[in-house]
Motif scaffolding. Sequence first.
Motif, short mmCIF file in Angstrom:
data_model
loop_
_atom_site.label_atom_id
_atom_site.label_comp_id
_atom_site.label_asym_id
_atom_site.label_seq_id
_atom_site.Cartn_x
_atom_site.Cartn_y
_atom_site.Cartn_z
N GLY A 18 -1.33 -3.51 -4.84
CA GLY A 18 -0.42 -2.82 -3.92
C GLY A 18 0.00 -1.49 -4.48
O GLY A 18 0.57 -1.41 -5.57
N GLY A 19 -0.31 -0.45 -3.74
CA GLY A 19 0.03 0.91 -4.19
C GLY A 19 1.09 1.54 -3.32
O GLY A 19 1.01 2.70 -2.95
N GLY A 23 4.60 -0.34 -6.61
CA GLY A 23 3.36 -0.49 -7.39
C GLY A 23 3.03 0.80 -8.14
O GLY A 23 2.66 0.77 -9.32
N GLU A 41 -5.10 -0.71 -3.84
CA GLU A 41 -4.33 -0.53 -2.60
C GLU A 41 -5.28 -0.68 -1.42
O GLU A 41 -6.30 0.00 -1.36
CB GLU A 41 -3.65 0.86 -2.62
N GLN A 42 -4.90 -1.54 -0.47
CA GLN A 42 -5.82 -1.81 0.65
C GLN A 42 -6.00 -0.62 1.58
O GLN A 42 -7.06 -0.45 2.19
CB GLN A 42 -5.34 -3.03 1.44
N TRP A 144 -9.12 -0.98 -1.48
CA TRP A 144 -9.39 -2.28 -2.12
C TRP A 144 -8.36 -3.28 -1.66
O TRP A 144 -7.17 -3.14 -1.94
CB TRP A 144 -9.29 -2.16 -3.65
N TYR A 146 -6.87 -6.99 -1.85
CA TYR A 146 -6.80 -8.19 -2.71
C TYR A 146 -7.07 -9.43 -1.86
O TYR A 146 -6.50 -9.57 -0.77
CB TYR A 146 -5.41 -8.25 -3.36
N ALA A 178 2.46 -6.31 -6.37
CA ALA A 178 3.34 -5.28 -5.77
C ALA A 178 2.93 -5.09 -4.32
O ALA A 178 2.99 -3.99 -3.78
CB ALA A 178 3.23 -3.97 -6.55
N ASP A 180 2.99 -6.27 -0.09
CA ASP A 180 4.11 -6.18 0.85
C ASP A 180 4.73 -7.55 1.12
O ASP A 180 4.43 -8.53 0.43
CB ASP A 180 3.66 -5.48 2.14
N ARG A 184 0.96 -12.04 -0.38
CA ARG A 184 -0.25 -12.83 -0.60
C ARG A 184 -0.39 -13.25 -2.06
O ARG A 184 -0.77 -14.38 -2.36
CB ARG A 184 -1.47 -11.99 -0.17
N ILE A 219 14.52 -0.97 -1.77
CA ILE A 219 13.79 0.02 -2.56
C ILE A 219 14.42 0.16 -3.95
O ILE A 219 13.73 0.29 -4.96
CB ILE A 219 13.70 1.39 -1.83
C1 LIG Z 1 10.52 -2.41 8.58
C2 LIG Z 1 11.06 -2.19 7.19
C3 LIG Z 1 12.36 -1.73 7.03
C4 LIG Z 1 12.89 -1.52 5.74
N1 LIG Z 1 14.16 -1.05 5.60
C5 LIG Z 1 14.65 -0.83 4.37
C6 LIG Z 1 15.95 -0.30 4.19
O1 LIG Z 1 16.66 -0.03 5.13
N2 LIG Z 1 16.40 -0.10 2.91
C7 LIG Z 1 15.61 -0.38 1.84
O2 LIG Z 1 16.03 -0.15 0.69
N3 LIG Z 1 14.38 -0.87 1.99
C8 LIG Z 1 13.88 -1.11 3.21
N4 LIG Z 1 12.63 -1.60 3.36
C9 LIG Z 1 11.86 -1.89 2.15
C10 LIG Z 1 11.24 -0.63 1.59
O3 LIG Z 1 10.42 -0.02 2.55
C11 LIG Z 1 10.42 -1.00 0.35
O4 LIG Z 1 11.31 -1.49 -0.61
C12 LIG Z 1 9.68 0.19 -0.22
O5 LIG Z 1 8.75 0.64 0.71
C13 LIG Z 1 8.93 -0.14 -1.51
O6 LIG Z 1 8.30 -1.32 -1.35
P1 LIG Z 1 7.04 -1.84 -2.14
O7 LIG Z 1 6.23 -0.80 -2.80
O8 LIG Z 1 7.50 -3.00 -2.95
O9 LIG Z 1 6.23 -2.48 -0.92
P2 LIG Z 1 5.48 -1.77 0.27
O10 LIG Z 1 6.04 -0.45 0.60
O11 LIG Z 1 5.42 -2.79 1.36
O12 LIG Z 1 4.04 -1.54 -0.36
C14 LIG Z 1 3.16 -2.62 -0.59
C15 LIG Z 1 1.76 -2.07 -0.64
O13 LIG Z 1 0.87 -3.16 -0.88
C16 LIG Z 1 -0.27 -2.96 -0.08
N5 LIG Z 1 -0.90 -4.27 0.14
C17 LIG Z 1 -0.43 -5.30 0.87
N6 LIG Z 1 -1.31 -6.33 0.85
C18 LIG Z 1 -2.34 -5.92 0.07
C19 LIG Z 1 -3.57 -6.53 -0.33
N7 LIG Z 1 -3.92 -7.76 0.09
N8 LIG Z 1 -4.40 -5.83 -1.14
C20 LIG Z 1 -4.08 -4.57 -1.58
N9 LIG Z 1 -2.95 -3.94 -1.19
C21 LIG Z 1 -2.08 -4.61 -0.39
C22 LIG Z 1 0.27 -2.34 1.21
O14 LIG Z 1 -0.74 -1.65 1.92
C23 LIG Z 1 1.35 -1.42 0.68
O15 LIG Z 1 0.87 -0.12 0.43
C24 LIG Z 1 12.09 -1.81 4.60
C25 LIG Z 1 10.78 -2.28 4.78
C26 LIG Z 1 10.27 -2.47 6.05
C27 LIG Z 1 8.85 -2.98 6.20
#
Ligand SMILES: Cc1cc2nc3c(=O)[nH]c(=O)nc-3n(C[C@H](O)[C@H](O)[C@H](O)COP(=O)(O)OP(=O)(O)OC[C@H]3O[C@@H](n4cnc5c(N)ncnc54)[C@H](O)[C@@H]3O)c2cc1C
Length: 371
Positions: A18-19, A23, A41-42, A144, A146, A178, A180, A184, A219
């Motif tokens: 996850g990028g 991540g 990252e997918q 890529w 996962y 890392a 979403d 998974r 976040i």
């Molecule tokens: C609708 C929504 C509303 C939100 N509102 C808030 C808010 O108000 N305040 C707040 O602090 N946070 C909020 N968040 C959360 C915030 O967006 C995240 O904390 C922030 O984007 C960082 O998250 P992350 O990198 O952990 O995950 P994500 O941003 O979800 O990134 C995960 C990455 O993993 C990749 N991925 C997923 N599955 C796979 C796989 N099988 N193989 C490879 N890559 C994969 C995805 O493509 C994505 O790029 C919200 C999220 C969503 C979805």
Amino acid sequence: MGSVMENFDHATPIVVVGGGAVGMLTAFQLGRLGVPCIVAEQKLDISASTKSETLNGRSMEIFRMLGISDDFRTMVDALDAQESANEDWEITSETSVPSMAELTAENDGTWFAEPAQTCSTTVLERFLRRMCFTKPSVEIRHGWKYLSHEEGPEGVTATFIDDCWEQHAVKSQYLVGADDCEARVRKNCGAEPQKYCSPEGRVVLVGESCASSQEASRINQGVEDAVNASWRLAALLQAYGSDQLITSYGESKAQPDGKGRCKPSTSPGSRVPHITLTDGKTSTIDLLGHEWTLISSSALANTDAFCSVADELRMPLKLVKMVREFHAHSILGYNLVLVRPDGRVAWRGQEVPSGRDQVSDILQEATGWGN
Ligand SMILES: Cc1cc2nc3c(=O)[nH]c(=O)nc-3n(C[C@H](O)[C@H](O)[C@H](O)COP(=O)(O)OP(=O)(O)OC[C@H]3O[C@@H](n4cnc5c(N)ncnc54)[C@H](O)[C@@H]3O)c2cc1C
């Protein structure tokens, strides 16, 4: 035919699945700590999103500790100006109160070193990807996806499928989930909710992959996760930390401080308070090294034992002499403060223990070898 653990076409100490922002931040910090990784990252690229995130004062303070807060604000301003020229985009950046001037006016250790910053998710991800590009040890594989992983006592082999439908098996010592909120990785490794590592301890979870949907400020929790998980993984890979570091990460995570002000404390686990030094611009946060830091406020303390024991343990330790900083010293309250690579206190004391064994106990406890 051998098992998937024996058949792999890529090898790396750490694979980050996850990028997104968390991540990428984990990968960047691993790069700073000298640990190579592959980020899978997918998506083929960062998708455009007008969803905005607010990085609170603590997250921005962490960015400052990593040396990227100024670059981040510059990029937010530049990209938001560019994007706001397009009618489809909202202007999403704003620097929320308190301002930097207000933060420095009341120098009592209760403020964060940086004000909060709001920006679009796209800008945040783009910035962190750019920071990863500055680390040659970070390899980013877009497209890529996962699929699964197998975990054994020696490490993990994860399977990915790329955008040309080719499969890749990547062998690593640790895997960082890392991904979403579909989670998974977490589901595949059977980590219970509220646990942040797999039962075998080779998979750790950060950000959305282990957030509960009700959690506010996700976040900011993700930023804490990234710096908290990465120093532990680096300590294990650099052979001075014990497996206990992963178990303790898995049991409970550092909660993000960051709403308004924060009571200054140097009790173990607390963030180092931000205090502006007598030059009027340097923060105690700026004293922290890439890795471990021992802040000594006493001109008389003989810290040689700390440095030589750390050397023996192969633990990277920077010694900072903070003498004649009476105000900062009075807020820290201790002559010696040992700080982890995530800016949190591991130990504090008024004097260096007399025996090397006691110094060794302190450093071993900090790196997970205590009972
Ligand atoms: C609708 C929504 C509303 C939100 N509102 C808030 C808010 O108000 N305040 C707040 O602090 N946070 C909020 N968040 C959360 C915030 O967006 C995240 O904390 C922030 O984007 C960082 O998250 P992350 O990198 O952990 O995950 P994500 O941003 O979800 O990134 C995960 C990455 O993993 C990749 N991925 C997923 N599955 C796979 C796989 N099988 N193989 C490879 N890559 C994969 C995805 O493509 C994505 O790029 C919200 C999220 C969503 C979805």
